[in-house]
Scaffold this active site. Structure first.
Site, short mmCIF file in Angstrom:
data_model
loop_
_atom_site.label_atom_id
_atom_site.label_comp_id
_atom_site.label_asym_id
_atom_site.label_seq_id
_atom_site.Cartn_x
_atom_site.Cartn_y
_atom_site.Cartn_z
CG HIS A 194 21.97 86.61 9.11
ND1 HIS A 194 21.77 87.83 8.51
CD2 HIS A 194 21.44 85.68 8.28
CE1 HIS A 194 21.13 87.64 7.36
NE2 HIS A 194 20.91 86.34 7.20
CD GLU A 226 22.93 83.50 4.62
OE1 GLU A 226 21.91 83.03 4.13
OE2 GLU A 226 22.93 84.28 5.58
P1 PGA Z 1 17.22 85.64 1.33
O1 PGA Z 1 17.92 85.67 2.78
O2 PGA Z 1 16.98 84.20 0.98
O3 PGA Z 1 15.95 86.41 1.51
O4 PGA Z 1 18.18 86.30 0.39
C1 PGA Z 1 18.86 84.69 3.15
C2 PGA Z 1 19.42 84.98 4.51
O5 PGA Z 1 19.61 86.14 4.85
O6 PGA Z 1 19.66 84.05 5.30
#
Ligand code: PGA
Length: 247
Positions: free
Chosen positions: A97, A168
């Protein structure tokens, strides 16, 4: 409307309490019976055992948010190994992540170890990739993503494995800013092509970053997107229930 089943992952990050885990999961257990989609809760590790108890005899699943670069057992204070996560019966783990890459200096070398430890413990990695805003602005995002995907070439894999790739974009996480549908589809297609003819991995592609009750349905309809990884909105019961009920 697509009725293809989707994969929806809640990433609670460092949020929640024993009480919230128990209360919320009781609600999900009740309201998400017989849903079409697969739902996984990535919870703080301390609460996983409790969550497993609440979710017994349901189709709802648990993931860890991370696992150690060190395998097995040993003198690594504070760490949770793949073997320990497996011992609890947890079969998914988020790895790489952007918050871990940034705040805990997780580089490719560490991520390779973590991925290998997940795989050797039969834990399916939810591997996160995503470009910084600068790479997006300079039109260098595909190179950036490719360099993150290349890590997967280094893994010790003896048989084909399932792998979940979560795209992401860092600039989208927690910011309320989202790529356009075209931009999400472009990256999904890039990832998909990267794995074409690669028999080592069976992949699913998720989008994550500011996914909300308002945008999740449209995101899940984008070509090649198999589901969503939800941070902030996964802490709000009604919003997350709505997302899980996508059909
Ligand atoms: P968010 O986070 O939906 O709050 O933008 C997503 C993530 O970091 O997995």
């Amino acid at each position: 409307m697509s009725n293809q089943s989707k994969l929806i992952i809640a990433n609670w990050k460092m949020n929640g309490s024993l009480l919230k885990v128990t209360d919320d999961l009781e609600v999900y257990k009740d309201k998400l019976k017989n849903i079409n989609n697969k739902v996984i809760f990535a919870l703080p590790s301390l609460f996983i055992e409790k969550a497993i108890g609440v979710l017994t005899n349901t189709d709802l699943l648990i993931a860890s948010q991370d696992l150690s670069q060190f395998d097995g057992f040993g003198a690594y204070t504070g760490e949770l190994s793949g073997a320990m996560i497996k011992d609890l019966g947890v079969t998914f783990s988020i790895i790489g992540h952007s918050e871990r890459r940034e705040y805990f200096n997780e580089d490719n070398e560490i991520l390779i170890k973590k991925l290998n430890n997940a795989i050797s413990n039969s834990i399916t990695p939810i591997f996160c990739i995503g470009e910084k805003e600068e790479a997006r602005k300079n039109n260098k995002y595909l190179e950036y993503l490719l360099s993150q995907l290349k890590v997967l070439d280094e893994l010790s894999i003896t048989k084909p494995i399932n792998l979940i790739i979560a795209y992401e974009p860092i600039w989208s996480i927690g910011s309320g800013k989202l790529p356009s549908h075209f931009e999400i589809e472009e990256v999904a297609s890039f990832i998909n092509t990267h794995f074409n003819n690669n028999s080592k991995f069976t992949i699913k592609i998720l989008y994550g970053g500011s996914v909300s009750n308002n945008n999740a349905m449209d995101i899940m309809r984008i070509n090649l997107i198999d589901g969503v990884l939800v941070g902030g909105a996964s802490l709000k019961i009604n919003d997350f229930l709505n997302i899980c009920n996508y059909n």
